[in-house]
Design an enzyme around this catalytic site. Structure first.
Site, short mmCIF file in Angstrom:
data_model
loop_
_atom_site.label_atom_id
_atom_site.label_comp_id
_atom_site.label_asym_id
_atom_site.label_seq_id
_atom_site.Cartn_x
_atom_site.Cartn_y
_atom_site.Cartn_z
N GLY A 36 -2.94 -42.47 -4.08
CA GLY A 36 -4.10 -41.76 -3.53
C GLY A 36 -5.39 -42.50 -3.88
CG HIS A 37 -6.79 -42.86 -7.95
ND1 HIS A 37 -5.75 -42.45 -8.75
CD2 HIS A 37 -7.83 -42.03 -8.22
CE1 HIS A 37 -6.14 -41.42 -9.49
NE2 HIS A 37 -7.39 -41.13 -9.18
CD GLN A 61 -14.90 -34.93 -14.72
OE1 GLN A 61 -15.76 -35.79 -14.57
NE2 GLN A 61 -13.98 -34.72 -13.80
CE LYS A 148 -5.13 -32.87 -5.85
NZ LYS A 148 -5.94 -32.97 -7.01
CB SER A 184 -2.98 -34.77 -8.56
OG SER A 184 -3.57 -34.44 -9.80
O1 PAF Z 1 -12.44 -37.01 -9.26
C1 PAF Z 1 -12.52 -37.60 -10.36
O2 PAF Z 1 -11.65 -38.41 -10.72
C2 PAF Z 1 -13.69 -37.31 -11.28
O3 PAF Z 1 -14.08 -35.98 -11.19
C3 PAF Z 1 -14.89 -38.26 -11.04
C4 PAF Z 1 -15.48 -38.09 -9.64
C5 PAF Z 1 -14.46 -39.70 -11.23
C6 PAF Z 1 -16.00 -37.95 -12.06
O4 PAF Z 1 -15.56 -38.11 -13.36
#
Ligand code: PAF
Length: 279
Positions: A36-37, A61, A148, A184
Site C-alpha cells: 500500500g505504501h 499521535q 485508507k 495496513s
Molecule cells: O498515515 C500515517 O502513516 C501517519 O499518520 C502520517 C501521515 C505519516 C503522520 O505521522
C-alpha cells in the site's frame, strides 16, 4: 538504487536543493512499509521526477494506552523496499522533530470533528503537527496520502490550505489484500483467526452500501446493519459505521452528494479502519 538516508532537516534540505527546478513529491509514512505504501510512492512518481519518503513513528499521535512502543520499526527492510522507487528517505529522530522545549500543537477543525476524534481525541493534532513539520522541512510540490486513512487525508488537505503550505495534497486509492482487507502496518498484529475475521470489515462495508436507501431512516438503518454485522462477524467492539459527506465528513440525511461509508472496529488489541465511496 538504494535511496539516500538522511536524518536531519538540514541534510534533507541540502539533498533536495539541486532538484528545486522541477517538482518534488513527498510521501509521509511511519515505516513498516507494505505494498500500500509502495503504491503511494508510485503515485508520487507520477507527479514528480524526484521524491522523498519520510519514515517517522510520530509519538504525538499515539495516546499513552496505544501501540507506540509496539509499532513495528523496520528501517533496514523499508530502505530495501524503496530501492529504485524514491531518491531520499528522511528518517529523523524524535529529538530532531521535537527538540527540547517544543511547545507547538496544530489543531485543525472542520473534517477532524467526530469519527476518529471521538475515539482518539489526541490523534489529529499529532498528525497535523508532524505533517506540517514534515512538509515545511521538505517543501515538496506534491504530497501523497492514502485514502485508507480518509479522515486524515481531509484533515491534511484542510491543514495545507489553511496554513498556505505550497504542497498539493493528493489522495491515492486503498490497496487491498485478495480478500478485500485494506493493507495496513497494523494487520501484522492479527493472529490467523483474527486475520480471517478482518476481511469481513470490507465485505460488510459493501453490504452497508448495498443497503443504503436514499432517505435519512435508510441511511441510519444501513449504518446500524453494519455495526450489527461486524459484531456478529466477531469484532469485539465497533467504534463507528458512518455514512458521511465525502468532502466534509459532515453527517448527511440523503444521498444527494458524493458520500463515503467509514468504519472503525476492534479485533482483540488491534483497531482496524476502512472506508469506501458510495457511488
Ligand atoms: O498515515 C500515517 O502513516 C501517519 O499518520 C502520517 C501521515 C505519516 C503522520 O505521522
Amino acid at each position: 538504487m538504494t535511496p539516500r538516508l538522511v536524518t536531519t532537516v538540514v541534510e534533507l534540505r541540502e539533498a533536495l536543493e539541486p532538484w528545486r527546478g522541477g517538482p518534488i513529491a513527498m510521501v509521509p509514512t511511519m515505516g513498516a512499509l507494505h505494498d500500500g505504501h509502495l503504491s503511494l510512492v508510485a503515485e508520487a512518481a507520477r507527479h514528480a521526477p524526484r521524491s522523498v519518503v519520510s519514515i517517522f513513528v510520530n509519538p504525538t499521535q499515539f495516546a499513552p494506552n496505544e501501540d507506540f512502543a509496539a509499532y513495528p520499526r523496520t528501517l533496514k527492510a523499508d530502505m530495501a523496499k524503496l530501492a529504485g522507487r524514491t531518491d531520499i528517505v528522511f528518517a529523523p529522530s524524535a529529538a530532531e522533530m521535537y527538540p527540547d522545549g517544543f511547545a507547538t500543537t496544530i489543531t485543525v477543525g472542520g473534517p477532524s470533528a467526530g469519527l476518529e476524534s471521538d475515539f482518539r481525541p489526541h490523534f489529529f493534532a499529532g498528525v497535523a503537527t508532524v505533517v506540517a513539520k514534515l512538509l515545511l522541512a521538505a517543501m515538496p510540490d506534491v504530497a501523497v496520502f492514502g485514502e485508507k486513512d480518509y479522515q486524515q487525508l481531509l484533515v491534511v488537505r484542510r491543514l495545507a490550505a489553511d496554513l498556505g503550505l505550497p504542497a498539493r495534497i493528493m489522495g491515492a486509492p486503498t490497496l487491498r489484500e485478495a480478500d478485500g482487507l485494506a493493507m495496513s502496518s497494523r494487520n501484522a498484529y492479527l493472529d490467523a483467526e483474527q486475520r480471517k475475521t478482518a476481511a469481513r470489515l470490507n465485505a460488510i462495508l459493501k453490504d452497508v452500501i448495498a443497503k443504503t436507501g436514499n432517505d435519512n431512516a435508510d441511511l441510519r438503518a444501513a449504518e446500524q446493519h453494519g455495526v450489527k454485522a461486524l459484531l456478529e462477524a466477531g469484532f469485539g467492539k465497533v467504534d463507528y459505521v458512518a455514512i458521511r459527506d465525502a468532502e466534509t465528513l459532515a453527517p448527511i440525511a440523503t444521498l444527494d452528494r458524493p458520500a463515503r461509508v467509514l468504519a472503525a472496529a476492534h479485533l482483540g488489541r488491534t483497531r482496524l479502519i476502512d472506508n469506501m465511496p458510495i457511488a
